[in-house]
Design a protein around this motif. Structure first.
Motif, PDB file in Angstrom:
ATOM      1  N   MET A  57      84.105  51.524  54.848  1.00  0.00           N
ATOM      2  CA  MET A  57      84.214  52.946  55.161  1.00  0.00           C
ATOM      3  C   MET A  57      83.075  53.401  56.254  1.00  0.00           C
ATOM      4  O   MET A  57      82.116  52.733  56.495  1.00  0.00           O
ATOM      5  N   PHE A  71      82.139  51.608  50.374  1.00  0.00           N
ATOM      6  CA  PHE A  71      82.040  52.780  49.487  1.00  0.00           C
ATOM      7  C   PHE A  71      81.191  52.147  48.066  1.00  0.00           C
ATOM      8  O   PHE A  71      80.586  53.302  47.594  1.00  0.00           O
ATOM      9  N   GLU A 161      80.302  65.763  48.469  1.00  0.00           N
ATOM     10  CA  GLU A 161      81.248  64.812  49.347  1.00  0.00           C
ATOM     11  C   GLU A 161      82.650  64.575  48.471  1.00  0.00           C
ATOM     12  O   GLU A 161      83.506  64.119  49.169  1.00  0.00           O
ATOM     13  N   TRP A 165      85.856  64.242  50.284  1.00  0.00           N
ATOM     14  CA  TRP A 165      86.901  63.222  50.224  1.00  0.00           C
ATOM     15  C   TRP A 165      88.317  63.502  49.695  1.00  0.00           C
ATOM     16  O   TRP A 165      89.239  62.668  49.894  1.00  0.00           O
ATOM     17  N   CYS A 166      88.180  64.502  49.076  1.00  0.00           N
ATOM     18  CA  CYS A 166      89.725  64.724  48.358  1.00  0.00           C
ATOM     19  C   CYS A 166      90.448  65.620  49.341  1.00  0.00           C
ATOM     20  O   CYS A 166      91.823  65.817  49.250  1.00  0.00           O
ATOM     21  N   PHE A 170      90.018  63.875  54.970  1.00  0.00           N
ATOM     22  CA  PHE A 170      89.567  62.583  54.694  1.00  0.00           C
ATOM     23  C   PHE A 170      90.346  61.755  53.759  1.00  0.00           C
ATOM     24  O   PHE A 170      91.002  60.507  54.331  1.00  0.00           O
ATOM     25  N   PHE A 172      89.917  60.070  51.008  1.00  0.00           N
ATOM     26  CA  PHE A 172      89.201  58.814  50.545  1.00  0.00           C
ATOM     27  C   PHE A 172      89.373  58.480  49.172  1.00  0.00           C
ATOM     28  O   PHE A 172      89.578  57.396  48.646  1.00  0.00           O
ATOM     29  N   MET A 262      89.751  54.880  53.932  1.00  0.00           N
ATOM     30  CA  MET A 262      88.420  54.664  54.178  1.00  0.00           C
ATOM     31  C   MET A 262      88.371  53.639  55.559  1.00  0.00           C
ATOM     32  O   MET A 262      87.750  53.926  56.668  1.00  0.00           O
TER      33      MET A 262
END
Length: 354
Positions: A57, A71, A161, A165-166, A170, A172, A262
């Motif tokens: 990532m 990650f 974060e 990321w959600c 992103f 991720f 990622m």
């Protein structure tokens, strides 16, 4: 009814030292609870980190893609923070574990009491050695609130974060439905409510710390009624931290990572530019010259709509004739990550070691 014997229970006792004792006993137990929860969270992080030890990532600085990491490496950064949090709580608990009982109102007692025996019976390291300090000390409340505040900083940073990321920007990770909610009007929404609440409750714990610091800053020795405010603040801090940890642990445990997204993000943003420069250094070019040449290559890629991987070799050679076919191996994302085997680096083999 005990009768006359019961009437003697208050001999050589005051509310001042009894309350100071009870708060310490209660917080000692609460420290153990938080310590256990933090340990459990560290365990979940380590399990996830091992699972995603080789999931490449982007690593970020200034919220911009910087260098390739994994990650698993990212998750272990939070494990390190939590290890320090756990140590701070245990350390504060050790300093708190001295018994004020027998200090009485402020000046001890004329009765021949055995404070050493009392402290040992109640599980303390020993008695407090100054009766004024025994009834007026609330350092332990402030220190624990400080440790809890730092712990909440880490949970809040991690929550932020996860919120990022959600997002579709992103994507991720994916949270389990049990730890997210929908919108009352937008059917496509899946909101990371738990992390948002934890981020918000961080301010509440900070407020508890400020309450304690402000309450104590102007108090002369010994006991003052202002000190009644200590319990509401420190109890609330512990309650808030425990509920945040209790929800964060299963949320993280059930969170699904999306390594393909990622990897796709890592492929953009020229995060292997440093490795390109290091390749030139390996060819004998001074780093500052390699840095400048790589910067020119990145600018050329942006102009042509290419990446370092897709830029033709002849274009590389126009900027520096030290380039050859080996540059494409040097800037391969997996090689970039696997090569960072220095202690603390993101190479996958470092994850099981930690």
């Amino acid at each position: 009814r005990v009768g006359a014997a019961g009437k003697r229970l208050h001999t050589a006792r005051s509310r001042n030292d009894q309350v100071a004792l009870d708060v310490r006993l209660y917080l000692r137990r609460e420290c153990n609870s938080v310590y256990s929860l933090v340990t459990e969270l560290i365990g979940v992080l380590c399990k996830k980190a091992e699972k995603y030890a080789d999931a490449v990532m982007p690593g970020y600085t200034h919220m911009q893609r910087a260098q390739p990491i994994t990650f698993g490496h990212h998750l272990l950064a939070y494990a390190e923070m939590l290890l320090r949090d756990r140590e701070r709580i245990a350390d504060a608990q050790r300093r708190m574990n001295y018994c004020p009982l027998g200090s009485c109102a402020l000046a001890g007692t004329t009765y021949n009491t055995d404070r050493e025996m009392t402290a040992e019976t109640l599980g303390f390291t020993g008695p407090m050695l100054n009766s004024l300090d025994g009834v007026s000390d609330r350092d332990f409340c402030m220190e624990l609130a400080s440790a809890l505040s730092i712990l909440m900083v880490h949970l809040s940073r991690f929550s932020e974060e996860i919120i990022l990321w959600c997002s579709w920007e992103f994507k991720f990770v994916e949270l389990d439905d049990a730890f997210s909610t929908g919108s009352s009007i937008m059917p496509q929404k899946k909101n990371p409510d738990i992390t948002e609440l934890i981020r918000g409750k961080t301010g509440r714990v900070f407020g508890d710390l400020m309450t304690l610091l402000t309450m104590m800053k102007g108090l002369p020795l010994a006991y003052n009624k202002d000190m009644q405010e200590d319990k509401e603040a420190i109890f609330d801090a512990f309650d808030t931290v425990k509920i945040c940890l209790t929800t964060f642990i299963p949320m993280l445990d059930t969170m699904t990572a999306l390594p393909e997204n990622m990897r796709k993000a890592a492929a953009g943003g020229f995060i292997n530019a440093t490795d390109c420069a290091d390749y030139l250094v390996g060819k004998g070019l001074p780093f500052r010259d390699a840095y400048k040449a790589t910067g020119e290559i990145v600018a050329l890629c942006i102009k042509k709509g290419l990446t370092l991987e897709t830029l033709p070799l002849e274009e590389y050679k126009k900027i520096c004739d030290l380039f050859d076919d080996g540059v494409y191996d040097a800037i391969n994302l997996d090689k970039c990550v696997n090569g960072r085997t220095s202690l603390g680096g993101p190479a996958p083999q470092n994850v099981p070691i930690r």
